[in-house]
Design an enzyme around this catalytic site. Sequence first.
Site, PDB file in Angstrom:
ATOM      1  N   SER A   6      20.903  35.041 -27.572  1.00 31.45           N
ATOM      2  CA  SER A   6      20.353  34.010 -26.697  1.00 31.45           C
ATOM      3  C   SER A   6      19.680  32.924 -27.506  1.00 31.45           C
ATOM      4  O   SER A   6      18.729  33.180 -28.249  1.00 31.45           O
ATOM      5  CB  SER A   6      19.334  34.628 -25.742  1.00 31.45           C
ATOM      6  OG  SER A   6      18.614  33.608 -25.096  1.00 31.45           O
ATOM      7  N   MET A 133      19.714  41.881 -15.018  1.00 34.77           N
ATOM      8  CA  MET A 133      18.537  41.414 -15.753  1.00 34.77           C
ATOM      9  C   MET A 133      17.612  42.602 -16.033  1.00 34.77           C
ATOM     10  O   MET A 133      17.232  43.334 -15.098  1.00 34.77           O
ATOM     11  CB  MET A 133      17.777  40.364 -14.935  1.00 34.77           C
ATOM     12  CG  MET A 133      18.487  39.022 -14.801  1.00 34.77           C
ATOM     13  SD  MET A 133      18.787  38.184 -16.385  1.00 34.77           S
ATOM     14  CE  MET A 133      17.114  37.941 -17.011  1.00 34.77           C
ATOM     15  N   PHE A 139      11.531  33.746 -19.066  1.00 34.81           N
ATOM     16  CA  PHE A 139      10.969  33.592 -20.410  1.00 34.81           C
ATOM     17  C   PHE A 139      11.588  34.596 -21.365  1.00 34.81           C
ATOM     18  O   PHE A 139      11.883  35.721 -20.978  1.00 34.81           O
ATOM     19  CB  PHE A 139       9.443  33.780 -20.385  1.00 34.81           C
ATOM     20  CG  PHE A 139       8.743  32.662 -19.671  1.00 34.81           C
ATOM     21  CD1 PHE A 139       8.389  31.497 -20.346  1.00 34.81           C
ATOM     22  CD2 PHE A 139       8.480  32.745 -18.321  1.00 34.81           C
ATOM     23  CE1 PHE A 139       7.775  30.447 -19.682  1.00 34.81           C
ATOM     24  CE2 PHE A 139       7.866  31.695 -17.636  1.00 34.81           C
ATOM     25  CZ  PHE A 139       7.516  30.540 -18.320  1.00 34.81           C
ATOM     26  N   GLY A 140      11.735  34.186 -22.633  1.00 37.60           N
ATOM     27  CA  GLY A 140      12.227  35.102 -23.666  1.00 37.60           C
ATOM     28  C   GLY A 140      11.097  35.981 -24.170  1.00 37.60           C
ATOM     29  O   GLY A 140       9.926  35.777 -23.857  1.00 37.60           O
ATOM     30  N   GLY A 141      11.459  36.990 -24.957  1.00 38.75           N
ATOM     31  CA  GLY A 141      10.460  37.810 -25.632  1.00 38.75           C
ATOM     32  C   GLY A 141       9.746  38.821 -24.761  1.00 38.75           C
ATOM     33  O   GLY A 141       8.724  39.374 -25.157  1.00 38.75           O
ATOM     34  N   GLY A 172      17.543  40.849 -21.574  1.00 37.63           N
ATOM     35  CA  GLY A 172      16.091  40.960 -21.471  1.00 37.63           C
ATOM     36  C   GLY A 172      15.563  42.137 -22.258  1.00 37.63           C
ATOM     37  O   GLY A 172      15.809  43.287 -21.892  1.00 37.63           O
ATOM     38  N   GLY A 173      14.895  41.853 -23.368  1.00 39.75           N
ATOM     39  CA  GLY A 173      14.306  42.940 -24.152  1.00 39.75           C
ATOM     40  C   GLY A 173      15.322  43.813 -24.861  1.00 39.75           C
ATOM     41  O   GLY A 173      15.011  44.932 -25.268  1.00 39.75           O
ATOM     42  N   GLY A 193      17.848  37.992 -27.808  1.00 42.75           N
ATOM     43  CA  GLY A 193      17.255  36.736 -28.246  1.00 42.75           C
ATOM     44  C   GLY A 193      16.380  36.925 -29.457  1.00 42.75           C
ATOM     45  O   GLY A 193      16.806  36.740 -30.599  1.00 42.75           O
ATOM     46  N   SER A 194      15.136  37.353 -29.214  1.00 43.65           N
ATOM     47  CA  SER A 194      14.198  37.505 -30.333  1.00 43.65           C
ATOM     48  C   SER A 194      14.664  38.567 -31.322  1.00 43.65           C
ATOM     49  O   SER A 194      14.374  38.465 -32.516  1.00 43.65           O
ATOM     50  CB  SER A 194      12.784  37.778 -29.817  1.00 43.65           C
ATOM     51  OG  SER A 194      12.784  38.439 -28.580  1.00 43.65           O
TER      52      SER A 194
END
Length: 222
Positions: A6, A133, A139-141, A172-173, A193-194
Amino acid sequence: MQISPSILSADFANLEADLLAIRSADWAHVDVMDNHFVPNLTLGLPVVEALVKVSPVPVDCHLMIDDPDRWAPGYAEAGAQLVTFHVEAAADPRGLARTLRAAGARAGLAVKPGTPWAPYEDLLPDLDMVLVMTVEPGFGGQSFMADQLPKVRAVRESVRRFGGEVWVQVDGGVSAQTIEQCAEAGADVFVAGSAVYGADDVGEAIAELRALVKDPGGHTHS
């Protein structure tokens, strides 16, 4: 098993460089948020059009927006190869999925953590992917919500019964700590993402996630 980093966790001032860094992934996951459907504003169609031109991998657009019936087809026309809209926001999800496919994209349907899957099972013939989801969108993270794994299982079971080729995406996560649980529950497309962009070596992070969803014999979870 497909990895879709992401870019919500990328450097928005250096998106082209951050896209090139994920060239070993399967997709670039682009989160479009309108500050209405979710309480965050990210980017829209002009940026996606620019990203499609420079991305080394196909673009996977996740539209967290109101009125996707009106706006989503533009993302398919812009060249996003996978366009996912939220069932909670769509007036005519089946019609929209067909429109996206007609525009040359794969059609994805996303469900928020509080949204049950069962009422939408009959949409599967018109879908290429279902996105479960595993955080509240916006929001990310955020921390992974393990209580969404039964929903991933339910979607995979519906796909088995339907017999079509429909991917199950989790977003997500998702990280080295959670990706195996997602694969075991039946997911085959993983948005991270992160876990990717927060790593010292982005390519290595993608390779590590990919390795975790393959068993020691090199076969993927079915």
